[in-house]
Design a protein around this motif. Structure first.
Motif, PDB file in Angstrom:
ATOM      1  N   UNK A  42      48.017  27.085  30.410  1.00 19.24           N
ATOM      2  CA  UNK A  42      46.846  27.204  29.531  1.00 19.24           C
ATOM      3  C   UNK A  42      46.364  27.903  30.503  1.00 19.24           C
ATOM      4  N   UNK A  43      46.804  27.707  32.338  1.00 16.13           N
ATOM      5  CA  UNK A  43      46.229  27.895  33.449  1.00 16.13           C
ATOM      6  C   UNK A  43      46.799  29.537  33.720  1.00 16.13           C
ATOM      7  N   UNK A  44      47.814  29.955  33.347  1.00 18.88           N
ATOM      8  CA  UNK A  44      48.152  31.066  33.424  1.00 18.88           C
ATOM      9  C   UNK A  44      47.604  32.179  32.205  1.00 18.88           C
ATOM     10  N   UNK A  45      47.341  31.870  31.342  1.00 20.50           N
ATOM     11  CA  UNK A  45      46.743  32.508  30.163  1.00 20.50           C
ATOM     12  C   UNK A  45      44.679  32.127  30.491  1.00 20.50           C
ATOM     13  N   UNK A  46      44.164  31.595  31.643  1.00 20.61           N
ATOM     14  CA  UNK A  46      43.046  31.816  32.061  1.00 20.61           C
ATOM     15  C   UNK A  46      43.125  32.111  33.217  1.00 20.61           C
ATOM     16  N   UNK A  48      44.566  35.250  33.658  1.00 18.32           N
ATOM     17  CA  UNK A  48      44.617  36.741  33.146  1.00 18.32           C
ATOM     18  C   UNK A  48      43.392  37.279  32.414  1.00 18.32           C
ATOM     19  N   UNK A  49      42.496  36.103  31.920  1.00 14.43           N
ATOM     20  CA  UNK A  49      41.822  36.844  30.560  1.00 14.43           C
ATOM     21  C   UNK A  49      40.564  36.840  31.571  1.00 14.43           C
ATOM     22  N   UNK A  50      40.332  36.070  32.357  1.00 19.87           N
ATOM     23  CA  UNK A  50      38.730  36.189  33.895  1.00 19.87           C
ATOM     24  C   UNK A  50      39.149  37.665  34.508  1.00 19.87           C
ATOM     25  N   UNK A  55      37.090  41.548  35.589  1.00 19.98           N
ATOM     26  CA  UNK A  55      37.970  42.736  36.231  1.00 19.98           C
ATOM     27  C   UNK A  55      37.219  42.351  38.045  1.00 19.98           C
ATOM     28  N   UNK A  56      38.498  41.425  38.829  1.00 23.87           N
ATOM     29  CA  UNK A  56      38.266  40.627  39.753  1.00 23.87           C
ATOM     30  C   UNK A  56      39.333  41.462  40.509  1.00 23.87           C
ATOM     31  N   UNK A  57      40.657  42.158  39.841  1.00 20.14           N
ATOM     32  CA  UNK A  57      40.944  43.293  41.090  1.00 20.14           C
ATOM     33  C   UNK A  57      42.646  42.085  41.367  1.00 20.14           C
ATOM     34  N   UNK A  58      43.337  42.492  41.895  1.00 26.55           N
ATOM     35  CA  UNK A  58      44.517  41.910  42.323  1.00 26.55           C
ATOM     36  C   UNK A  58      44.501  41.049  43.291  1.00 26.55           C
TER      37      UNK A  58
END
Length: 69
Positions: A42-46, A48-50, A55-58
């Motif tokens: 779930x953290x990984x999905x979150x 990516x979503x955020x 648009x927080x970038x790399x």
């Protein structure tokens, strides 16, 4: 002090309790691992979503990684 007379019934009971305890410990470990896997998935999905939504970038992942420690 009188010692407890150890007979076959006691030995069998002790063996059964040890086996049940070991199985319960294994089930507890498996449940904990399942919850951690679910959390990290779930953290990984979150992340990516955020990252995409805001648009927080790399640098976001690097910053988050440092801050979560």
């Amino acid at each position: 002090q009188e010692s407890f007379p150890i007979d076959q019934n006691y030995v069998a009971f002790l063996s059964e309790v040890k086996e049940r305890l070991q199985k319960a410990q294994i089930r507890a470990a498996l449940a904990a691992n399942k919850e951690l896997i679910h959390f990290y998935w779930q953290l990984g999905k979150d992340l990516i979503k955020y990252q995409e939504n805001y648009k927080w970038g790399e640098r976001f992942i690097e910053q988050f990684s440092q801050d979560i420690r």
